[in-house]
Design a protein around this motif. Structure first.
Motif, short mmCIF file in Angstrom:
data_model
loop_
_atom_site.label_atom_id
_atom_site.label_comp_id
_atom_site.label_asym_id
_atom_site.label_seq_id
_atom_site.Cartn_x
_atom_site.Cartn_y
_atom_site.Cartn_z
N ARG A 60 -8.74 -9.63 2.72
CA ARG A 60 -9.80 -9.80 1.72
C ARG A 60 -9.37 -10.84 0.66
O ARG A 60 -10.16 -11.70 0.26
CB ARG A 60 -10.10 -8.44 1.06
CG ARG A 60 -11.38 -8.39 0.27
CD ARG A 60 -11.64 -7.01 -0.33
NE ARG A 60 -11.80 -5.96 0.66
CZ ARG A 60 -12.91 -5.75 1.39
NH1 ARG A 60 -13.95 -6.52 1.23
NH2 ARG A 60 -12.94 -4.77 2.28
N ARG A 71 3.81 1.56 -9.08
CA ARG A 71 2.89 2.13 -8.08
C ARG A 71 1.91 3.10 -8.73
O ARG A 71 0.75 3.17 -8.35
CB ARG A 71 3.68 2.83 -6.97
CG ARG A 71 4.38 1.86 -6.02
CD ARG A 71 5.21 2.59 -4.98
NE ARG A 71 5.71 1.67 -3.97
CZ ARG A 71 5.04 1.27 -2.90
NH1 ARG A 71 3.82 1.70 -2.69
NH2 ARG A 71 5.59 0.44 -2.03
N ALA A 96 -3.20 -4.70 5.34
CA ALA A 96 -3.63 -5.87 6.13
C ALA A 96 -5.06 -6.25 5.75
O ALA A 96 -5.40 -7.43 5.63
CB ALA A 96 -3.54 -5.56 7.63
N LEU A 97 -5.89 -5.24 5.53
CA LEU A 97 -7.27 -5.52 5.11
C LEU A 97 -7.30 -6.05 3.68
O LEU A 97 -8.06 -6.96 3.35
CB LEU A 97 -8.12 -4.25 5.23
CG LEU A 97 -9.60 -4.44 4.91
CD1 LEU A 97 -10.26 -5.42 5.87
CD2 LEU A 97 -10.35 -3.11 4.95
N ALA A 151 -6.38 6.21 3.22
CA ALA A 151 -5.24 5.41 2.75
C ALA A 151 -5.62 3.93 2.75
O ALA A 151 -6.23 3.45 3.70
CB ALA A 151 -4.03 5.64 3.64
N PRO A 152 -5.28 3.19 1.71
CA PRO A 152 -5.61 1.77 1.68
C PRO A 152 -4.83 1.02 2.75
O PRO A 152 -3.67 1.33 3.02
CB PRO A 152 -5.17 1.32 0.28
CG PRO A 152 -4.20 2.34 -0.19
CD PRO A 152 -4.54 3.63 0.51
N ASN A 153 -5.50 0.04 3.38
CA ASN A 153 -4.87 -0.72 4.45
C ASN A 153 -4.45 -2.09 3.92
O ASN A 153 -5.29 -2.92 3.59
CB ASN A 153 -5.85 -0.86 5.62
CG ASN A 153 -5.17 -1.38 6.85
OD1 ASN A 153 -4.53 -2.42 6.82
ND2 ASN A 153 -5.29 -0.65 7.95
N TYR A 197 -0.68 0.77 -11.25
CA TYR A 197 -1.60 -0.28 -10.84
C TYR A 197 -2.30 0.05 -9.52
O TYR A 197 -1.64 0.38 -8.54
CB TYR A 197 -0.86 -1.60 -10.70
CG TYR A 197 -0.17 -2.01 -11.98
CD1 TYR A 197 -0.91 -2.47 -13.07
CD2 TYR A 197 1.22 -1.91 -12.12
CE1 TYR A 197 -0.28 -2.83 -14.26
CE2 TYR A 197 1.85 -2.27 -13.30
CZ TYR A 197 1.10 -2.73 -14.37
OH TYR A 197 1.72 -3.07 -15.53
N PRO A 198 -3.62 -0.07 -9.50
CA PRO A 198 -4.34 0.25 -8.24
C PRO A 198 -4.02 -0.74 -7.12
O PRO A 198 -4.03 -0.37 -5.96
CB PRO A 198 -5.82 0.17 -8.64
CG PRO A 198 -5.89 -0.35 -10.03
CD PRO A 198 -4.52 -0.36 -10.62
N ARG A 199 -3.74 -1.98 -7.45
CA ARG A 199 -3.45 -2.99 -6.41
C ARG A 199 -2.22 -3.78 -6.84
O ARG A 199 -2.18 -4.28 -7.96
CB ARG A 199 -4.61 -3.95 -6.26
CG ARG A 199 -5.87 -3.31 -5.72
CD ARG A 199 -7.02 -4.28 -5.81
NE ARG A 199 -8.22 -3.68 -5.25
CZ ARG A 199 -9.41 -4.27 -5.28
NH1 ARG A 199 -9.54 -5.47 -5.82
NH2 ARG A 199 -10.46 -3.67 -4.76
N ALA A 225 0.87 -1.18 0.00
CA ALA A 225 0.00 0.00 0.00
C ALA A 225 0.91 1.23 0.00
O ALA A 225 1.77 1.35 -0.87
CB ALA A 225 -0.95 -0.05 1.17
N SER A 226 0.74 2.12 0.96
CA SER A 226 1.55 3.34 0.97
C SER A 226 3.04 3.01 1.11
O SER A 226 3.41 2.03 1.75
CB SER A 226 1.10 4.20 2.14
OG SER A 226 2.00 5.28 2.31
#
Lengths: 510, 510
Positions: A276, A408, A271-272, A267-269, A411-413, A253-254
């Motif tokens: 998922r 980075r 761990a989550l 901010a995207p997490n 790509y979104p993920r 993520a960050s």
């Protein structure tokens, strides 16, 4: 060699009938009772040498100790190296028996899984073997090793890395041979000994070693000493193993850890995100939802199905012993479920918990996974199903250590997936004549009917023996089932070691 | 005191207009330029004392150092204790100004978040402050602290725990007062100084301290020096904070770690169970799915909405800087999202990954969570929504450290949830006259329009000042936004410290 019974007759004979232990077993027992101190002295020496598979210096020290054990038994050891330099050598030795028509190679491995000493119980150190009155979680208390003349309680346990997996194997094999010598009983088959030093790293170079020393390693059968006896406490003989491949799945993520107050909700997490992803891989019953995961499975043969049906059920006893409420598998039995490929989360880490936890949004999250494979599964094809699944969840997947700014931005993920090479499953047909001989030999040492399983749930690189040496393998495990193999607080129950001695003496008189 | 403008006019005035820095600001700058070495010497001394909030011995050493700083400035320090014994005292001092009609208390905290030194970059030690040419992730290189006479580059950064959060606050306040003294400029208000030592543990005893020393702590305004300036680099004034409450959520499976081969597919995997639980708590956009989570939120006032609308957008710049592809929030702005309660995963741990990973099924999995709260949220009520959610997923929830065999036998799924006490959010109305005075004072030091926010995303226990002392609070933060607050590699950009000095000099001349 014993006369052969048809397999089904033999299996039936093993079910629910009281058995007599033969004379050799009783003689071995008497020998052992007189030599317990000597036996444990030598075992303690072996356990005290660190053997984490990646610790190349100590791995070689462990190998050297085993070579010395062979020398003490009048066997000239050889260190079998691989083509690749620097690989821990296999320790080899052989005993030619005049008149013997068959040759059996006994396998165990002397390397161990990594240790995190902080996770071991207070007072336990992975490489300082210590004795306890019983299992720790049953209230076991530490007890000094008894002095000469003082007795051992067979329920005592030795704690330490590789007490069961698999220095117990090395030790049982060499002690059984020593017992035969001391008792002046001749083996009926030529004996070879092969102790691997890289099993817990996935036996990456075992193929090279087998290939390079093919002539030396010719035999009629490999007997593999690794793994636990059945959860009922009965001895067991296993005709196969699952394959295994390890993966690491990391989500990014960050670039820097963020204050959870200033950035939480936006901010995207990671761990989550990883939670998922993992959740998407299995349903509530533990079925793997990844497309193609079960496609390549070779069905069980009729005799394998019959053997499976005869395995005593242990699920309810085990569930209570392990203290969890609900098993995966939607009601299927443990024995049945171990015949399927599996996807296991071995570990999950993202930033800190407990005293070190801080109010942040972590930068990444990592899961260690292992995929257990059954006959038909190819490790890389199985890994690819996971990669494809992650991609299907909208992830860009890379194998690179660091993620570039361009990636980075684009790509979104982003996930990194690194897979080791892993190895295939292997199964020896239950119907081979030599298989029945082995089953009878083990049964001759036991009062209770032994358990015959088409496959161990665990993994060993047995497909290599088949593929390179065209030789069947049969696994005869010895450790207690609650040995904490691979984890902290690994241990061995003394009675299991004593039983192992009797088993392996019998296996040298096939 | 300055003449007051209507709020809306003031807010408009702050938008997009070039501003002049006043004489006092320029004078302070000249003073600072002559004293940079002295300033940084004193700051380094402060940074070198470990201040992890749970390290009671060193926390007291840190407090004593600050008491000495007060003494050096001619102020007699007092250590304000709580009713509960053993609590880190607040360090207090005051300066009476003849003729002053108002009193302002300046707040910062001297304790810091926990540190895991292994996670800090090579060469960095949390309590050995070190200088870098720029931010590490922008390629910053270590550089020795310059000798007397050698210049400082304002873009250099000091790395170390609490360089920004919040020893920078303590230091900026005391250095601003020192600057006034050295420049022979009198404050226009009575000054009080209050430095807390337990903020990073949730200010558990701050209420007791405020209550016990109520008379001493009377004032017209608390100015809170904590947190970062706006991500645009502009100075900002914040009229509130989110509340916060920490939770730990732990899921239990087997009592002992299990071999993933022998039990994978059958034994429940706690990492997967916890992953599933966490996944059920938020949707793909980051909206919390827990029933009642958003129910208690007090809506923003009209002037808060206006202020919010004027905050310069930084999302896209920040997203690029932080290097992630997709923010949570389904397209809502960061500023807007910080006005909502949030649920953050601070950390996740289950067994091991990387070199320590082993092929097991772990026994438990733990997540560290923090819930950020907005006006209207009660910490315990918010925690209860999470507990109820976990129960609704079929879990038995306990607070006990260990799980009994009876519980294990009875409940299919077991979770332990431990919540700290936490604290509420607080917001000071934007329309208070003194609020406008503060905004103008900060603006007088800045060329660019400053940012006015109804609330910081982060948390401070400011509701206590309201509740116990009935006094408004306004937060004037100083650190660079990319300071890695709460995490490894925490740092402060020198220019932010220099700017802070000018800001706080102005705030002592309201």
């Amino acid at each position: 060699m014993t006369r052969q019974l048809p397999l089904l007759a033999l299996l039936l004979l093993l079910t629910g009938v009281a058995h007599a232990q033969n004379d050799l077993t009783l003689k071995t027992r008497a020998y052992r009772q007189q030599h317990e101190h000597q036996l444990l002295d030598e075992f303690q020496g072996l356990l005290a040498i660190p053997n984490v598979v990646y610790d190349t210096v100590n791995i070689r020290r462990t190998g050297a100790y085993i070579a010395d054990m062979l020398r003490k038994r009048g066997i000239e050891p050889k260190l079998l190296d691989a083509k690749t330099p620097g690989v821990p050598p296999a320790v080899y030795g052989e005993v030619r028996v005049p008149g013997a028509k068959q040759t059996v190679i006994f396998y165990a491995h002397y390397d161990g899984q990594p240790v995190n000493p902080n996770q071991w119980a207070d007072g336990l150190k992975p490489f300082e073997p210590s004795l306890y009155t019983q299992a720790l979680d049953a209230g076991g208390q530490p007890i000094p090793f008894p002095k000469a003349g003082e007795p051992f309680d067979p329920n005592w346990r030795i704690y330490g890395r590789s007490t069961s997996d698999d220095k117990a194997g090395v030790f049982a094999i060499l002690s059984a041979y020593d017992a035969l010598r001391q008792m002046n009983v001749k083996p009926t088959v030529n004996l070879k000994f092969f102790f691997e030093g890289e099993e817990e790293a996935g036996s990456v170079h075992l193929g090279e070693i087998l290939d390079k020393h093919k002539a030396l390693l010719s035999s009629d059968l490999w007997i593999i000493c690794d793994g636990p006896v059945h959860q009922t406490g009965r001895k067991q003989v296993l005709f196969g193993v699952r394959g295994d491949v390890n993966m690491e799945l990391k989500v990014f993520a960050s670039k820097r850890p963020l204050h959870s107050g200033h950035y939480g909700n936006w901010a995207p997490n990671p761990a989550l995100m990883l939670a998922r992803l993992l959740t998407s891989m299995k349903d509530e019953d533990g079925n793997v939802l990844i497309k193609g995961f079960y496609d390549d499975v070779t069905p069980l043969s009729e005799s394998e199905k019959q053997a499976l049906a005869r395995i005593p059920p242990v699920d309810e006893q085990l569930r209570q012993e392990l203290g969890f409420g609900q098993a995966e598998g939607g009601g299927k039995s443990l024995a049945e479920l171990l015949m399927r490929p599996s996807l296991n989360i071995n570990g999950f880490a993202s930033a800190n918990v407990g005293k070190l936890a801080t109010n942040i949004i972590p930068t990444s999250a990592t899961a260690a996974l292992d995929l257990r494979l059954v006959l038909g599964n190819d490790p890389q094809r199985q890994v690819q199903t996971v990669i494809d699944h992650v991609k299907a969840q909208g992830y860009y997947v890379t194998q690179n250590e660091s993620i570039t700014d361009e990636e980075r931005a684009k790509y979104p993920r982003i996930a990194r997936i690194i897979a080791k090479s892993g190895y295939r499953a292997q199964r020896t047909p239950l119907d081979l004549p030599i298989a029945q001989t082995v089953v009878k030999a083990v049964q001759s040492t036991a009062k209770e009917p032994i358990v015959v399983q088409p496959s161990l749930g665990g993994s060993l690189p047995l497909y290599l023996f088949d593929q390179i040496l065209h030789t069947p393998t049969i696994t005869v495990p010895i450790a207690n089932h609650d040995n904490n193999q691979h984890a902290e607080n690994e241990n061995l129950r003394l009675q299991n070691l004593w039983d192992a001695l009797e088993t392996y003496v019998a296996l040298m008189r096939l």
